[in-house]
Design a protein around this motif. Sequence first.
Motif, short mmCIF file in Angstrom:
data_model
loop_
_atom_site.label_atom_id
_atom_site.label_comp_id
_atom_site.label_asym_id
_atom_site.label_seq_id
_atom_site.Cartn_x
_atom_site.Cartn_y
_atom_site.Cartn_z
N SER A 202 30.89 3.22 -36.57
CA SER A 202 32.17 3.71 -36.04
C SER A 202 31.92 4.42 -34.71
O SER A 202 32.23 5.61 -34.54
N SER A 205 34.84 6.28 -32.91
CA SER A 205 35.62 7.31 -33.61
C SER A 205 35.41 8.68 -32.96
O SER A 205 34.37 8.96 -32.36
N CYS A 208 32.25 10.68 -33.89
CA CYS A 208 30.91 10.22 -33.52
C CYS A 208 30.22 11.25 -32.63
O CYS A 208 30.80 11.74 -31.66
#
Length: 265
Positions: A202, A205, A208
């Motif tokens: 991800s 995202s 992160c």
Amino acid sequence: MSTLRPGDSLRYRQVGVLIPPAGEGVHVEAVLADGSTVELQVKTAGDGRVALVRHPEPVKALESTGPTALSACTEGDYTLLGWQWTQDYHWYFNADTTPGELTIAEAEQAIREATGNITNGRNDCGLTDAINASHQYEGRTNTSANLSATGGCTARDGKNVTGFGDLPSGALAVTCTWSDSSGRAVESDARINKVEHTWTTSAESASCSNRFGLEAVMTHERGHTFGLGHVAAGSPLTMRPGIAPCDGSAATLGLGDVRGLRQRY
């Protein structure tokens, strides 16, 4: 290079190769966490003489504000390496090597999607799939990729394997691709560094932090598997040198990436 013979080892910075038998070539590329890449390619002639085909200086990515969909769709440059797949790329995943921050299913799916991004020409530029390349995921395996912890391509075994493991300091991933004298790819293995770097599926995202996008990095690596070389530093394309943490944009091809694949396939 005339003193090298099949079975000898040759190293350059973070990568290396075991000189292949007569009539074969091998290319190794590493993408590094500092935004640079290194590569090495050799070929062995039918009489056993070894030639250095590619030995470019390390490519360093330029600082930028990040790729955009618009610039990726207007940048048409590409570089081709000296091979192509004349049949499906059948490959396996060494699932037991998956790092603890990912589930096996997450890692497996990200690598499958990365491979399909290349063969299907995934892009946000409105370009249709006109790439005559395909892959077949054959499932999980206990076989290791033919790569050493020092980033060297070892002897190939005819089985295309991707897995995680140890690599030289700074390397995110290394891909080794072998080809015959006619330019037909015969094997391509990849190893992803799980000892020094942390991975995510991800990358885009908001949560992160300092993790590298597995799909993005592996889309770049699969580009090499299918015969794409690096483009200029500072490019927004998938085959640019350098992929930053939490940047998943390399998972989506740009105009030049697609043009190169269409030219090769």
